[in-house]
Design a protein around this motif. Sequence first.
Motif, PDB file in Angstrom:
ATOM      1  N   GLY A   1       0.789  -1.228   0.000  1.00  0.00           N
ATOM      2  CA  GLY A   1       0.000   0.000   0.000  1.00  0.00           C
ATOM      3  C   GLY A   1       0.817   1.272   0.000  1.00  0.00           C
ATOM      4  O   GLY A   1       0.293   2.356   0.289  1.00  0.00           O
ATOM      5  N   ILE A   2       2.108   1.176  -0.332  1.00  0.00           N
ATOM      6  CA  ILE A   2       2.995   2.338  -0.359  1.00  0.00           C
ATOM      7  C   ILE A   2       3.243   2.733  -1.810  1.00  0.00           C
ATOM      8  O   ILE A   2       3.657   1.910  -2.629  1.00  0.00           O
ATOM      9  CB  ILE A   2       4.351   2.015   0.306  1.00  0.00           C
ATOM     10  CG1 ILE A   2       4.150   1.516   1.736  1.00  0.00           C
ATOM     11  CG2 ILE A   2       5.267   3.230   0.287  1.00  0.00           C
ATOM     12  CD1 ILE A   2       5.406   0.902   2.345  1.00  0.00           C
ATOM     13  N   SER A   3       3.006   3.978  -2.152  1.00  0.00           N
ATOM     14  CA  SER A   3       3.313   4.462  -3.495  1.00  0.00           C
ATOM     15  C   SER A   3       4.819   4.389  -3.710  1.00  0.00           C
ATOM     16  O   SER A   3       5.598   4.839  -2.867  1.00  0.00           O
ATOM     17  CB  SER A   3       2.831   5.904  -3.663  1.00  0.00           C
ATOM     18  OG  SER A   3       3.086   6.370  -4.974  1.00  0.00           O
ATOM     19  N   ALA A   4       5.250   3.826  -4.848  1.00  0.00           N
ATOM     20  CA  ALA A   4       6.681   3.626  -5.064  1.00  0.00           C
ATOM     21  C   ALA A   4       6.974   3.482  -6.543  1.00  0.00           C
ATOM     22  O   ALA A   4       6.149   3.009  -7.329  1.00  0.00           O
ATOM     23  CB  ALA A   4       7.175   2.384  -4.309  1.00  0.00           C
ATOM     24  N   PHE A   5       8.186   3.873  -6.922  1.00  0.00           N
ATOM     25  CA  PHE A   5       8.653   3.757  -8.293  1.00  0.00           C
ATOM     26  C   PHE A   5      10.165   3.884  -8.295  1.00  0.00           C
ATOM     27  O   PHE A   5      10.793   4.178  -7.272  1.00  0.00           O
ATOM     28  CB  PHE A   5       8.027   4.829  -9.190  1.00  0.00           C
ATOM     29  CG  PHE A   5       8.243   6.240  -8.707  1.00  0.00           C
ATOM     30  CD1 PHE A   5       9.310   7.001  -9.161  1.00  0.00           C
ATOM     31  CD2 PHE A   5       7.374   6.810  -7.786  1.00  0.00           C
ATOM     32  CE1 PHE A   5       9.522   8.289  -8.702  1.00  0.00           C
ATOM     33  CE2 PHE A   5       7.572   8.103  -7.328  1.00  0.00           C
ATOM     34  CZ  PHE A   5       8.649   8.844  -7.785  1.00  0.00           C
ATOM     35  N   MET A   6      10.779   3.667  -9.470  1.00  0.00           N
ATOM     36  CA  MET A   6      12.221   3.744  -9.637  1.00  0.00           C
ATOM     37  C   MET A   6      12.573   4.935 -10.520  1.00  0.00           C
ATOM     38  O   MET A   6      11.855   5.232 -11.482  1.00  0.00           O
ATOM     39  CB  MET A   6      12.753   2.469 -10.293  1.00  0.00           C
ATOM     40  CG  MET A   6      12.544   1.214  -9.477  1.00  0.00           C
ATOM     41  SD  MET A   6      12.743  -0.321 -10.453  1.00  0.00           S
ATOM     42  CE  MET A   6      14.371  -0.104 -11.145  1.00  0.00           C
TER      43      MET A   6
END
Length: 337
Positions: free
Chosen positions: A206-211
């Motif tokens: 549920g954590i917004s994340a990206f690279m």
Amino acid sequence: MGTIGDWLAGKGAARTSGTLRVGSMASGAPLNLPWLAVRGARPGRTLWLHGQVHGDEINGIVASLRFLRGLDADAMAGNVVVTPTGNPQALDARRKRNPYDELDLDQSYPGSAQGLPTERLAHAMFSEMRGVASMVVSLHTMNPLFDAPPYAVYKVHPDSPVSEADVLGAIAHFRPTLACRQDVGGKGELPGNIAGALDYQCLAAGISAFMVELGRGNAFQPENVALAENGFRGLAQHLGIVEGSPRATGVALRTVSRRGWITAEEGGMFVPRVRAGALVRSGESLGDVYGMDGSVTPVPPFTRDGILIGLRGDPVVHTGERLAFVAWEWADRLPIA
């Protein structure tokens, strides 16, 4: 809550640093994960910057440390956490993978407390992020053999409350040349457990994340560090952690839905005709391979248009080695609201 979460739950503007203990080396030297944090004067959300998953990814370390130093805790509502290295054994060895088990850390999350060294590092870090981070930016580069303009990579988790639009809205603060949606199955990209990536496991939690990919590995590139710092600032404003209006509104993104590698048919010296980031049209060649017998062999021409995500800068190539990372399918999205 863990070590970092406990400190963030305190009251009042402050900054600190610490370590997460993972274990020890044969010499008795500790195996720790360093962390730094700034807690705002008022409560709010937590932006987590993860500076390095692979040991040759340098620009993200510098950018996250510099950004944290410039924060004014008294003016903040919320927190910023920096974990500058998630793979200290690989960093010290100046190589992508942990030399003690040869695992890829970004295929090892959420990790295991009883696993191999890389799995234990992943477990220690992810256990701290879960329930604490509001948004995680996982900072990478291409490997040291390649040149690449900064770009983003993101995934979509079918069961996550975080939508693709949410992730793209966050990515827009970095103004990347491309935003690549990665096939979690790894088709046409990389073999292995792509679902073990930090950003994908964050989405599952549920954590917004990206690279964000910040250029070339094993190098300090000031322009890419500055781009990352500007992106961090925009995200912190977007999350309400620091004052100011984020400037990502109206930024259009070129999103990539399919990408893959071009490899060498024969060994020799690869001399490109184009630059990283270029659009290569169908019928055009990347360049030529000069053989040790004096021959010059053009790389087979593209059979369709492609955008060069990354291009090999080291000319020494063997049969089967990678020459370029290419976007094959893309779309220009309407501006992110």
